[in-house]
Motif scaffolding. Structure first.
Motif, PDB file in Angstrom:
ATOM      1  N   MET A   1       7.218 -70.820 -44.287  1.00  0.00           N
ATOM      2  CA  MET A   1       7.514 -71.422 -43.074  1.00  0.00           C
ATOM      3  C   MET A   1       8.628 -70.950 -42.188  1.00  0.00           C
ATOM      4  SD  MET A   1       7.751 -75.512 -42.437  1.00  0.00           S
ATOM      5  CE  MET A   1       6.560 -76.003 -43.582  1.00  0.00           C
ATOM      6  N   LYS A   2       8.667 -71.004 -41.075  1.00  0.00           N
ATOM      7  CA  LYS A   2       9.961 -70.407 -40.193  1.00  0.00           C
ATOM      8  C   LYS A   2      10.544 -71.776 -39.713  1.00  0.00           C
ATOM      9  CE  LYS A   2      11.503 -67.774 -36.286  1.00  0.00           C
ATOM     10  NZ  LYS A   2      11.210 -66.816 -35.032  1.00  0.00           N
ATOM     11  N   ILE A   3      11.974 -71.851 -40.098  1.00  0.00           N
ATOM     12  CA  ILE A   3      12.524 -73.167 -39.823  1.00  0.00           C
ATOM     13  C   ILE A   3      13.738 -72.701 -39.195  1.00  0.00           C
ATOM     14  CG2 ILE A   3      13.737 -75.158 -41.049  1.00  0.00           C
ATOM     15  CD1 ILE A   3      11.728 -74.838 -43.434  1.00  0.00           C
ATOM     16  N   ILE A   4      14.027 -73.455 -38.322  1.00  0.00           N
ATOM     17  CA  ILE A   4      15.499 -73.293 -37.470  1.00  0.00           C
ATOM     18  C   ILE A   4      16.180 -74.700 -37.650  1.00  0.00           C
ATOM     19  CG2 ILE A   4      16.613 -73.258 -35.318  1.00  0.00           C
ATOM     20  CD1 ILE A   4      14.336 -71.738 -34.269  1.00  0.00           C
ATOM     21  N   ILE A   5      17.524 -74.401 -38.339  1.00  0.00           N
ATOM     22  CA  ILE A   5      18.321 -75.641 -38.329  1.00  0.00           C
ATOM     23  C   ILE A   5      19.385 -75.637 -37.289  1.00  0.00           C
ATOM     24  CG2 ILE A   5      20.036 -76.507 -40.165  1.00  0.00           C
ATOM     25  CD1 ILE A   5      18.588 -75.203 -42.081  1.00  0.00           C
ATOM     26  N   LEU A   6      19.645 -76.767 -36.751  1.00  0.00           N
ATOM     27  CA  LEU A   6      20.607 -77.016 -35.615  1.00  0.00           C
ATOM     28  C   LEU A   6      21.871 -77.553 -36.445  1.00  0.00           C
ATOM     29  CD1 LEU A   6      17.743 -76.971 -34.262  1.00  0.00           C
ATOM     30  CD2 LEU A   6      18.845 -78.389 -32.614  1.00  0.00           C
ATOM     31  N   GLY A   7      22.885 -76.712 -36.440  1.00  0.00           N
ATOM     32  CA  GLY A   7      24.263 -77.068 -37.189  1.00  0.00           C
ATOM     33  C   GLY A   7      24.643 -76.294 -38.173  1.00  0.00           C
ATOM     34  N   GLY A   8      25.771 -75.762 -38.108  1.00  0.00           N
ATOM     35  CA  GLY A   8      26.378 -75.085 -39.143  1.00  0.00           C
ATOM     36  C   GLY A   8      27.418 -75.443 -40.051  1.00  0.00           C
ATOM     37  N   GLY A   9      27.661 -76.918 -40.042  1.00  0.00           N
ATOM     38  CA  GLY A   9      28.479 -77.426 -40.916  1.00  0.00           C
ATOM     39  C   GLY A   9      27.821 -77.604 -42.509  1.00  0.00           C
ATOM     40  N   VAL A  10      28.770 -78.248 -43.312  1.00  0.00           N
ATOM     41  CA  VAL A  10      28.415 -78.459 -44.517  1.00  0.00           C
ATOM     42  C   VAL A  10      27.028 -78.734 -44.946  1.00  0.00           C
ATOM     43  CG1 VAL A  10      29.247 -80.574 -45.134  1.00  0.00           C
ATOM     44  CG2 VAL A  10      29.284 -78.622 -46.955  1.00  0.00           C
ATOM     45  N   VAL A  11      26.423 -79.727 -44.143  1.00  0.00           N
ATOM     46  CA  VAL A  11      25.070 -80.244 -44.388  1.00  0.00           C
ATOM     47  C   VAL A  11      24.064 -79.291 -43.963  1.00  0.00           C
ATOM     48  CG1 VAL A  11      23.433 -82.054 -43.660  1.00  0.00           C
ATOM     49  CG2 VAL A  11      25.658 -82.731 -44.438  1.00  0.00           C
ATOM     50  N   GLY A  12      24.336 -78.499 -42.744  1.00  0.00           N
ATOM     51  CA  GLY A  12      23.229 -77.516 -42.342  1.00  0.00           C
ATOM     52  C   GLY A  12      23.260 -76.471 -43.125  1.00  0.00           C
ATOM     53  N   VAL A  13      24.369 -75.967 -43.720  1.00  0.00           N
ATOM     54  CA  VAL A  13      24.218 -74.774 -44.573  1.00  0.00           C
ATOM     55  C   VAL A  13      23.722 -75.160 -45.842  1.00  0.00           C
ATOM     56  CG1 VAL A  13      25.919 -73.117 -45.917  1.00  0.00           C
ATOM     57  CG2 VAL A  13      26.433 -73.637 -43.469  1.00  0.00           C
ATOM     58  N   THR A  14      24.246 -76.218 -46.499  1.00  0.00           N
ATOM     59  CA  THR A  14      23.320 -76.487 -47.502  1.00  0.00           C
ATOM     60  C   THR A  14      21.868 -76.704 -47.520  1.00  0.00           C
ATOM     61  OG1 THR A  14      23.904 -78.971 -47.450  1.00  0.00           O
ATOM     62  CG2 THR A  14      25.249 -77.461 -48.824  1.00  0.00           C
ATOM     63  N   SER A  15      21.471 -77.500 -46.310  1.00  0.00           N
ATOM     64  CA  SER A  15      20.111 -77.365 -45.989  1.00  0.00           C
ATOM     65  C   SER A  15      19.525 -76.086 -46.031  1.00  0.00           C
ATOM     66  CB  SER A  15      19.691 -78.084 -44.654  1.00  0.00           C
ATOM     67  OG  SER A  15      20.338 -79.239 -44.758  1.00  0.00           O
ATOM     68  N   ALA A  16      20.180 -74.979 -45.246  1.00  0.00           N
ATOM     69  CA  ALA A  16      19.706 -73.573 -45.428  1.00  0.00           C
ATOM     70  C   ALA A  16      19.636 -72.807 -46.538  1.00  0.00           C
ATOM     71  CB  ALA A  16      20.686 -72.747 -44.306  1.00  0.00           C
ATOM     72  N   ILE A  29      21.577 -72.155 -36.319  1.00  0.00           N
ATOM     73  CA  ILE A  29      22.348 -72.029 -35.034  1.00  0.00           C
ATOM     74  C   ILE A  29      23.674 -72.856 -34.885  1.00  0.00           C
ATOM     75  CG2 ILE A  29      21.958 -72.276 -32.509  1.00  0.00           C
ATOM     76  CD1 ILE A  29      19.131 -71.781 -32.985  1.00  0.00           C
ATOM     77  N   ASP A  30      24.618 -72.382 -34.267  1.00  0.00           N
ATOM     78  CA  ASP A  30      25.671 -73.279 -34.074  1.00  0.00           C
ATOM     79  C   ASP A  30      26.641 -72.725 -33.059  1.00  0.00           C
ATOM     80  OD1 ASP A  30      27.554 -75.566 -36.015  1.00  0.00           O
ATOM     81  OD2 ASP A  30      28.891 -74.266 -34.967  1.00  0.00           O
ATOM     82  N   ARG A  31      27.398 -73.640 -32.559  1.00  0.00           N
ATOM     83  CA  ARG A  31      28.271 -73.084 -31.212  1.00  0.00           C
ATOM     84  C   ARG A  31      29.535 -72.723 -31.582  1.00  0.00           C
ATOM     85  NH1 ARG A  31      30.061 -78.949 -28.693  1.00  0.00           N
ATOM     86  NH2 ARG A  31      31.361 -79.697 -30.513  1.00  0.00           N
ATOM     87  N   GLN A  32      29.873 -72.874 -32.828  1.00  0.00           N
ATOM     88  CA  GLN A  32      31.098 -72.423 -33.290  1.00  0.00           C
ATOM     89  C   GLN A  32      31.092 -70.887 -33.851  1.00  0.00           C
ATOM     90  OE1 GLN A  32      34.225 -73.708 -33.129  1.00  0.00           O
ATOM     91  NE2 GLN A  32      33.598 -75.558 -32.576  1.00  0.00           N
ATOM     92  N   PRO A  33      32.136 -70.082 -33.886  1.00  0.00           N
ATOM     93  CA  PRO A  33      31.947 -68.738 -34.243  1.00  0.00           C
ATOM     94  C   PRO A  33      31.967 -68.470 -35.953  1.00  0.00           C
ATOM     95  CG  PRO A  33      34.370 -69.278 -33.945  1.00  0.00           C
ATOM     96  CD  PRO A  33      33.559 -70.542 -33.457  1.00  0.00           C
ATOM     97  N   ALA A  34      31.784 -69.460 -36.710  1.00  0.00           N
ATOM     98  CA  ALA A  34      31.483 -69.393 -38.114  1.00  0.00           C
ATOM     99  C   ALA A  34      31.184 -70.695 -38.647  1.00  0.00           C
ATOM    100  CB  ALA A  34      32.735 -68.910 -38.790  1.00  0.00           C
ATOM    101  N   ALA A  35      30.976 -70.622 -39.823  1.00  0.00           N
ATOM    102  CA  ALA A  35      30.399 -71.993 -40.690  1.00  0.00           C
ATOM    103  C   ALA A  35      31.485 -73.177 -40.989  1.00  0.00           C
ATOM    104  CB  ALA A  35      29.613 -71.593 -41.629  1.00  0.00           C
ATOM    105  N   GLY A  36      31.209 -74.195 -40.707  1.00  0.00           N
ATOM    106  CA  GLY A  36      32.180 -75.337 -41.225  1.00  0.00           C
ATOM    107  C   GLY A  36      33.224 -75.365 -40.438  1.00  0.00           C
ATOM    108  N   LEU A  37      33.216 -75.583 -39.131  1.00  0.00           N
ATOM    109  CA  LEU A  37      34.490 -75.387 -38.350  1.00  0.00           C
ATOM    110  C   LEU A  37      34.809 -76.731 -37.515  1.00  0.00           C
ATOM    111  CD1 LEU A  37      34.817 -71.798 -36.787  1.00  0.00           C
ATOM    112  CD2 LEU A  37      35.824 -72.585 -38.840  1.00  0.00           C
ATOM    113  N   GLU A  38      33.870 -77.522 -37.809  1.00  0.00           N
ATOM    114  CA  GLU A  38      34.049 -79.095 -37.049  1.00  0.00           C
ATOM    115  C   GLU A  38      34.367 -80.025 -38.085  1.00  0.00           C
ATOM    116  OE1 GLU A  38      31.896 -79.893 -33.663  1.00  0.00           O
ATOM    117  OE2 GLU A  38      31.788 -77.940 -33.092  1.00  0.00           O
ATOM    118  N   THR A  39      33.762 -80.758 -38.226  1.00  0.00           N
ATOM    119  CA  THR A  39      34.042 -82.114 -39.331  1.00  0.00           C
ATOM    120  C   THR A  39      34.034 -81.695 -40.744  1.00  0.00           C
ATOM    121  OG1 THR A  39      32.797 -83.440 -37.688  1.00  0.00           O
ATOM    122  CG2 THR A  39      33.131 -84.326 -39.983  1.00  0.00           C
ATOM    123  N   SER A  40      33.609 -80.520 -40.982  1.00  0.00           N
ATOM    124  CA  SER A  40      33.667 -79.963 -42.503  1.00  0.00           C
ATOM    125  C   SER A  40      34.804 -79.304 -42.784  1.00  0.00           C
ATOM    126  CB  SER A  40      32.224 -79.039 -42.637  1.00  0.00           C
ATOM    127  OG  SER A  40      30.988 -79.550 -42.428  1.00  0.00           O
TER     128      SER A  40
END
Length: 418
Positions: A1-16, A29-40
């Motif tokens: 299955m092809k899945i898109i995850i919206l959000g690259g924080g710790v929860v989005g990355v573990t989901s991926a 997909i994330d608006r930041q230039p790398a993973a985990g740059l907001e609440t994480s």
């Protein structure tokens, strides 16, 4: 299955990670230039299943009034002309009963304990490191009244067979020698030897790199403009890179999740609760924490992360403001210097703030939405780091048609429709 995850924080990355492990083709997909740059990015650093508790509980409204009057206040309320803020507050107050507290804490401990076990498996299978320590956490009490009122929490710990130790002040110092100079300020503590610590940002970036090596696509610097729905399904996502399509979609945007799906007719009871942290270099290891110490009076966590001390806390209801406020830094500095004087270089500490995505009952929302191919993994509040691995595994199991290892039906959005 092809899945898109919206959000690259710790929860989005573990989901991926867990979706990819299950054989799916995953894009994050994330608006930041790398993973985990907001609440994480700079949270308190605790992986603390035993301290997983809802903020809503018996007596909390009265406590909140007292907190607002403290010099070093753990709670700050900035009223706004925002109906979402007031509705969320009303829902949270409705959860301030003994029955609701016991139900919600039970859900949270169940998920958090499972998540810690899943993280242990991940460490063993991948060798991932993130300034992690497995040396327990210690909640310290400055007042006898605090120690006298932990019976409800202990009952839940007993129910889920979570090991713990009740300590006197001297016992607290034996567990955390850096507290020696502060022993006279303490009446006791609750130690949870199974809890852990670690740098959530470091973990998220390293797991994202490992996921990319295993085929996960990360699209950074990408603005998500909206989800497109036709009938009972999502047909695509409009982004700054153009339209993207998948078989299923996972929303893991934290505090920004409700706005993303409101036009779809979904009402997510999530509101940002602003938290702050400082990170100070260690200048005297003997006066620094060994693991995490929770200062119950100020609701602050003080954590050893390698050669740094992370101090995190404060709950500020101020909408989506990310303004750094000096009084909040003063509270963090006071807790650190009062308990671990001389351990960290406080003037050199960096100051940070992030928006925690809180639900009224404290439990995250994981699972289906009522739209056939849209799923949620969001609303983890202060416990995104604690619950991330377990949440990702549960979500991957649901999307893969497998039965999760723990009960999960009461984690879904449907509990707000009951």
């Amino acid at each position: 299955m092809k899945i898109i995850i919206l959000g690259g924080g710790v929860v989005g990355v573990t989901s991926a990670w867990y979706l990819a492990q299950a054989g799916h083709t995953v894009t994050v997909i994330d608006r930041q230039p790398a993973a985990g740059l907001e609440t994480s990015f700079a949270n308190a650093g605790q992986v603390s299943p035993g301290y997983s508790s809802p903020w809503a509980g018996p007596g909390v409204p009265l406590k909140a009034v007292r907190w607002l009057l403290m010099a070093y206040r753990p709670f700050v309320f900035r009223p706004m002309a925002d109906p979402h803020q007031w509705r969320w507050l009303t829902q949270m107050l409705a959860n301030c009963t003994t029955a609701a507290y016991d139900r919600n804490k039970g859900r949270m401990v169940r998920l958090a304990e499972y998540s810690r076990d899943v993280m242990t498996e991940l460490r063993a299978s991948t060798g991932i490191t993130y300034d992690d320590r497995q040396q327990g956490t210690l909640q310290v009490f400055r007042k006898q009244k605090q120690l006298d009122h932990i019976g409800e929490d202990l009952r839940v710990l007993d129910q889920y067979k979570v090991p713990y130790e009740l300590l006197d002040a001297a016992g607290c110092v034996r567990a955390e020698p850096g507290l020696a100079a502060a022993q006279g300020k303490l009446v006791g503590g609750l130690r949870l030897p199974g809890d852990e610590t670690g740098d959530a940002h470091m973990f998220t970036q390293r797991l994202a790199a490992m996921a990319a090596e295993r085929g996960v696509t990360f699209l950074y610097d990408t603005t998500i403009r909206g989800l497109k729905r036709e009938g009972g399904r999502i047909t695509g996502i409009d982004t700054s890179r153009g339209r993207m399509e998948a078989d299923s979609y996972v929303l893991a945007l934290g505090s920004f999740s409700p706005a993303m799906v409101r036009s779809l007719g979904l009402d997510l009871p999530i509101y940002p609760v602003k938290g702050y942290s400082i990170t100070a270099p260690i200048i005297d290891a003997a006066r620094a924490p060994v693991s995490t110490v929770m200062d119950e009076t100020y609701k602050i966590g003080i954590t050893r992360l390698g050669d740094r001390i992370r101090v995190g806390g404060t709950a500020e209801l101020a909408g989506f403001s990310t303004t750094l406020r000096a009084p909040r830094r003063a509270t963090l500095e006071h807790s650190l210097t009062d308990l671990f004087a001389g351990g960290g270089d406080v003037p050199a500490a960096t100051f940070w703030t992030g928006l925690r995505p809180m639900t009224p009952d404290g439990t995250p929302i994981i699972g289906p939405t009522g739209i056939d191919n849209l799923y949620l993994n969001t609303g983890h509040g202060t416990l995104g780091w604690t619950m991330a691995c377990g949440s990702g595994r549960v979500l991957a199991d649901i999307l893969s048609g497998r039965k999760p290892d723990i009960a999960h039906e009461d984690l879904a959005l449907g509990r707000y429709k009951a």
